[in-house]
Design a protein around this motif. Structure first.
Motif, PDB file in Angstrom:
ATOM      1  N   LEU A 170       0.839  -1.199   0.000  1.00 49.26           N
ATOM      2  CA  LEU A 170       0.000   0.000   0.000  1.00 49.26           C
ATOM      3  C   LEU A 170       0.871   1.246   0.000  1.00 49.26           C
ATOM      4  CD1 LEU A 170      -2.801  -0.896   2.581  1.00 49.26           C
ATOM      5  CD2 LEU A 170      -3.022  -0.753   0.101  1.00 49.26           C
ATOM      6  N   ARG A 171       0.679   2.100  -0.991  1.00 48.10           N
ATOM      7  CA  ARG A 171       1.459   3.319  -1.093  1.00 48.10           C
ATOM      8  C   ARG A 171       0.641   4.569  -0.759  1.00 48.10           C
ATOM      9  NH1 ARG A 171       6.210   2.597  -4.074  1.00 48.10           N
ATOM     10  NH2 ARG A 171       6.442   0.543  -5.044  1.00 48.10           N
ATOM     11  N   TYR A 172      -0.681   4.483  -0.864  1.00 49.36           N
ATOM     12  CA  TYR A 172      -1.517   5.676  -0.744  1.00 49.36           C
ATOM     13  C   TYR A 172      -2.515   5.502   0.402  1.00 49.36           C
ATOM     14  CZ  TYR A 172       0.509   6.403  -5.327  1.00 49.36           C
ATOM     15  OH  TYR A 172       1.396   6.550  -6.356  1.00 49.36           O
ATOM     16  N   THR A 173      -2.708   6.579   1.137  1.00 45.70           N
ATOM     17  CA  THR A 173      -3.550   6.555   2.327  1.00 45.70           C
ATOM     18  C   THR A 173      -4.980   6.976   2.006  1.00 45.70           C
ATOM     19  OG1 THR A 173      -3.030   8.850   2.868  1.00 45.70           O
ATOM     20  CG2 THR A 173      -1.540   7.142   3.737  1.00 45.70           C
ATOM     21  N   GLU A 174      -5.837   6.772   2.977  1.00 49.83           N
ATOM     22  CA  GLU A 174      -7.219   7.208   2.810  1.00 49.83           C
ATOM     23  C   GLU A 174      -7.301   8.724   2.659  1.00 49.83           C
ATOM     24  OE1 GLU A 174     -11.318   7.084   5.442  1.00 49.83           O
ATOM     25  OE2 GLU A 174     -10.045   5.282   5.390  1.00 49.83           O
ATOM     26  N   SER A 175      -6.468   9.450   3.391  1.00 49.13           N
ATOM     27  CA  SER A 175      -6.493  10.915   3.279  1.00 49.13           C
ATOM     28  C   SER A 175      -6.064  11.365   1.888  1.00 49.13           C
ATOM     29  CB  SER A 175      -5.599  11.545   4.350  1.00 49.13           C
ATOM     30  OG  SER A 175      -4.253  11.119   4.210  1.00 49.13           O
ATOM     31  N   TYR A 176      -5.172  10.602   1.252  1.00 53.90           N
ATOM     32  CA  TYR A 176      -4.768  10.914  -0.119  1.00 53.90           C
ATOM     33  C   TYR A 176      -5.974  10.807  -1.057  1.00 53.90           C
ATOM     34  CZ  TYR A 176      -2.748   9.967  -4.764  1.00 53.90           C
ATOM     35  OH  TYR A 176      -2.467   9.975  -6.106  1.00 53.90           O
ATOM     36  N   PHE A 177      -6.758   9.746  -0.917  1.00 52.51           N
ATOM     37  CA  PHE A 177      -7.939   9.595  -1.770  1.00 52.51           C
ATOM     38  C   PHE A 177      -9.013  10.630  -1.423  1.00 52.51           C
ATOM     39  CE2 PHE A 177      -6.041   5.443  -2.642  1.00 52.51           C
ATOM     40  CZ  PHE A 177      -6.258   5.336  -3.999  1.00 52.51           C
ATOM     41  N   ASP A 178      -9.089  11.034  -0.158  1.00 50.82           N
ATOM     42  CA  ASP A 178      -9.996  12.133   0.207  1.00 50.82           C
ATOM     43  C   ASP A 178      -9.630  13.393  -0.571  1.00 50.82           C
ATOM     44  OD1 ASP A 178     -11.461  10.660   2.052  1.00 50.82           O
ATOM     45  OD2 ASP A 178     -10.220  11.265   3.755  1.00 50.82           O
ATOM     46  N   ALA A 179      -8.326  13.692  -0.626  1.00 53.69           N
ATOM     47  CA  ALA A 179      -7.867  14.896  -1.330  1.00 53.69           C
ATOM     48  C   ALA A 179      -8.126  14.783  -2.827  1.00 53.69           C
ATOM     49  CB  ALA A 179      -6.381  15.114  -1.057  1.00 53.69           C
ATOM     50  N   LEU A 180      -7.923  13.594  -3.413  1.00 55.97           N
ATOM     51  CA  LEU A 180      -8.190  13.400  -4.831  1.00 55.97           C
ATOM     52  C   LEU A 180      -9.659  13.667  -5.158  1.00 55.97           C
ATOM     53  CD1 LEU A 180      -6.332  10.220  -6.182  1.00 55.97           C
ATOM     54  CD2 LEU A 180      -5.833  12.614  -6.657  1.00 55.97           C
ATOM     55  N   CYS A 181     -10.544  13.104  -4.359  1.00 62.61           N
ATOM     56  CA  CYS A 181     -11.977  13.275  -4.625  1.00 62.61           C
ATOM     57  C   CYS A 181     -12.398  14.734  -4.487  1.00 62.61           C
ATOM     58  CB  CYS A 181     -12.794  12.397  -3.672  1.00 62.61           C
ATOM     59  SG  CYS A 181     -12.663  10.629  -4.011  1.00 62.61           S
ATOM     60  N   ALA A 182     -11.854  15.421  -3.504  1.00 59.04           N
ATOM     61  CA  ALA A 182     -12.174  16.837  -3.328  1.00 59.04           C
ATOM     62  C   ALA A 182     -11.686  17.645  -4.522  1.00 59.04           C
ATOM     63  CB  ALA A 182     -11.556  17.351  -2.034  1.00 59.04           C
ATOM     64  N   LEU A 183     -10.494  17.331  -5.028  1.00 57.93           N
ATOM     65  CA  LEU A 183      -9.942  18.063  -6.165  1.00 57.93           C
ATOM     66  C   LEU A 183     -10.740  17.788  -7.438  1.00 57.93           C
ATOM     67  CD1 LEU A 183      -7.695  19.883  -7.269  1.00 57.93           C
ATOM     68  CD2 LEU A 183      -6.318  17.817  -7.619  1.00 57.93           C
ATOM     69  N   ALA A 184     -11.124  16.529  -7.651  1.00 60.15           N
ATOM     70  CA  ALA A 184     -11.863  16.167  -8.865  1.00 60.15           C
ATOM     71  C   ALA A 184     -13.202  16.905  -8.951  1.00 60.15           C
ATOM     72  CB  ALA A 184     -12.094  14.661  -8.914  1.00 60.15           C
ATOM     73  N   ALA A 185     -13.766  17.245  -7.803  1.00 61.60           N
ATOM     74  CA  ALA A 185     -15.057  17.932  -7.791  1.00 61.60           C
ATOM     75  C   ALA A 185     -14.958  19.367  -8.287  1.00 61.60           C
ATOM     76  CB  ALA A 185     -15.638  17.917  -6.373  1.00 61.60           C
ATOM     77  N   SER A 186     -13.725  19.921  -8.315  1.00 60.54           N
ATOM     78  CA  SER A 186     -13.578  21.337  -8.678  1.00 60.54           C
ATOM     79  C   SER A 186     -12.596  21.594  -9.817  1.00 60.54           C
ATOM     80  CB  SER A 186     -13.129  22.134  -7.446  1.00 60.54           C
ATOM     81  OG  SER A 186     -11.876  21.671  -6.971  1.00 60.54           O
ATOM     82  N   ASP A 187     -11.905  20.554 -10.295  1.00 58.62           N
ATOM     83  CA  ASP A 187     -10.865  20.754 -11.295  1.00 58.62           C
ATOM     84  C   ASP A 187     -11.030  19.742 -12.427  1.00 58.62           C
ATOM     85  OD1 ASP A 187      -8.478  21.054 -12.758  1.00 58.62           O
ATOM     86  OD2 ASP A 187      -7.335  21.593 -10.964  1.00 58.62           O
ATOM     87  N   ALA A 188     -11.280  20.234 -13.634  1.00 55.01           N
ATOM     88  CA  ALA A 188     -11.514  19.357 -14.788  1.00 55.01           C
ATOM     89  C   ALA A 188     -10.273  18.598 -15.220  1.00 55.01           C
ATOM     90  CB  ALA A 188     -12.042  20.180 -15.966  1.00 55.01           C
TER      91      ALA A 188
END
Length: 276
Positions: free
Chosen positions: A140-158
């Motif tokens: 495992l290289r990526y944490t749950e907080s990393y995926f939280d940040a990805l989802c937040a960014l995808a909601a506002s950045d095309a």
């Protein structure tokens, strides 16, 4: 784990990660250098010197092709297979093989569809990612907080697309993430719940990500490297029209601690290969 980004020149960014007092820097994280341009090769040594002066213990970078980089004292060099779809503007689902089209069609007939990820989907995505890593006995290289940040960014950045595959009852069963730019879009992450394997969520998700990248206007879609010993994964990527080539990864120790860590990682990787 703490991280930071350091810009060096107009087009090179190194991302540094610190853990347990050890600092590692990755060029162009997470995809590496996009090409082995003469300027890149010429400037590697000054970049490494600057990183050493900034207290970095290990520098990691990769380039397409079996490229020899002069003047670099590498602790380890690894060649992996990278797969990319060229001339993305001409790509279409209809041009895929009959076998791949049947799998995508079956997924849709069974009620599977894709919705955009929501800002609170990080835990859901991390769970499917962790399950996939476990199936392949990976790390495992990526944490749950990393995926939280990805989802937040995808909601506002095309420039970031995250799709969640749901079954006929709207239950999540897979996901995919891709980052977009005009020159090239990159596959970032994907995974699916094993209970939904018969739905072929990975095929539906990959076709969606490629279409999103094409519609963004990217010229290529890079599916990144595949781990050694997984020829089926390479074949899966190529079934979408990808072409494969070598990407060479350099691991450069910059301090005594870095040299010890590089030696230790080489030893552990050797054990893992022997265990498999």
């Amino acid at each position: 784990m703490d991280f930071n980004t350091v810009g060096m020149g107009a087009s090179t960014t190194w991302t540094t990660f610190s853990r347990l007092g050890i600092k590692a820097a990755y060029a162009g994280f997470p995809v590496g250098f996009d090409e082995a341009a003469p300027d890149t090769l010429r400037n590697i040594s000054p970049m490494l010197a600057a990183l050493r002066g900034a207290g970095v213990d290990i520098a990691r970078f990769s380039l397409p092709g079996a490229v020899e980089v002069p003047g670099v004292d590498a602790g380890g060099v690894t060649d992996l297979t990278e797969t990319s779809i060229e001339s993305l503007e001409t790509w279409s689902e209809g041009s895929l093989s009959a076998s791949v089209r049947r799998k995508i069609g079956k997924s849709r007939r069974m009620g599977a569809m894709i919705r955009p990820a929501e800002p609170n989907d990080g835990s859901l995505l991390h769970g499917m990612y962790a399950e996939m890593i476990g199936r392949h006995r990976g790390r495992l290289r990526y944490t749950e907080s990393y995926f939280d940040a990805l989802c937040a960014l995808a909601a506002s950045d095309a420039r970031l697309s995250i799709g969640v595959v749901v079954d006929g009852e709207a239950s999540p069963c897979g996901f995919i993430a891709a980052a977009h730019a005009r020159t090239v879009s990159h596959y970032l992450h994907g995974g699916f719940a094993s209970r939904c394997a018969s739905l072929r969520p990975g095929y539906l998700a990959m076709a969606w990500a490629i279409e999103r990248s094409r519609d963004y206007g990217s010229e290529r879609f890079n599916m990144l490297t595949s781990p050694k010993g997984q020829p089926a994964l390479v074949a899966y990527k190529e079934s979408f029209g990808g072409k494969s080539y070598v990407r060479r990864h350099y691991d450069v120790p910059l301090s005594p601690v870095g040299r010890f860590c590089s030696w230790g990682l080489g030893l552990v990787n050797g054990w893992r290969r022997a265990d498999r």
